[in-house]
Design an enzyme around this catalytic site. Sequence first.
Site, PDB file in Angstrom:
ATOM      1  N   CYS A 133     -12.864 129.387  47.890  1.00 18.01           N
ATOM      2  CA  CYS A 133     -12.920 130.221  46.687  1.00 18.01           C
ATOM      3  C   CYS A 133     -12.908 129.287  45.482  1.00 18.01           C
ATOM      4  O   CYS A 133     -12.971 128.075  45.638  1.00 18.01           O
ATOM      5  CB  CYS A 133     -11.779 131.236  46.644  1.00 18.01           C
ATOM      6  SG  CYS A 133     -10.133 130.529  46.484  1.00 18.01           S
ATOM      7  N   ALA A 134     -12.809 129.841  44.319  1.00 21.14           N
ATOM      8  CA  ALA A 134     -12.892 129.029  43.105  1.00 21.14           C
ATOM      9  C   ALA A 134     -11.884 127.877  43.123  1.00 21.14           C
ATOM     10  O   ALA A 134     -12.247 126.728  42.916  1.00 21.14           O
ATOM     11  CB  ALA A 134     -12.720 129.898  41.870  1.00 21.14           C
TER      12      ALA A 134
END
Length: 101
Positions: free
Chosen positions: A9-10
């Site tokens: 994810c980010a």
Amino acid sequence: MTKTIMLACAGGMSTSLLVTKMRKAAEKRNIDVYIFATASAAISEEAQRHNLAVILLGPQISFQYDNIVNEVDVPVDVIDMKDYGTMNGDKVLSFALSKIS
């Protein structure tokens, strides 16, 4: 043989909670997997360090899908937004396993 599943994810933080839930689901189902999370910026590096079976992306980085697919030589897919939002470790584990040949 242990299959390795990488979630990205980010920043790697939100997928870390999902990893914990997936590990519990795998343990309940007696499935031999190693699951870990990383930040999107480290995907290529982590793919080189591990013998990955599949990479699952958090919905918030789905826009990076095409770039990631071109960088790695393993199946890549995006986690369903509902399963991600509810942190449904069992469903995401099943999804990951369905991508492993």
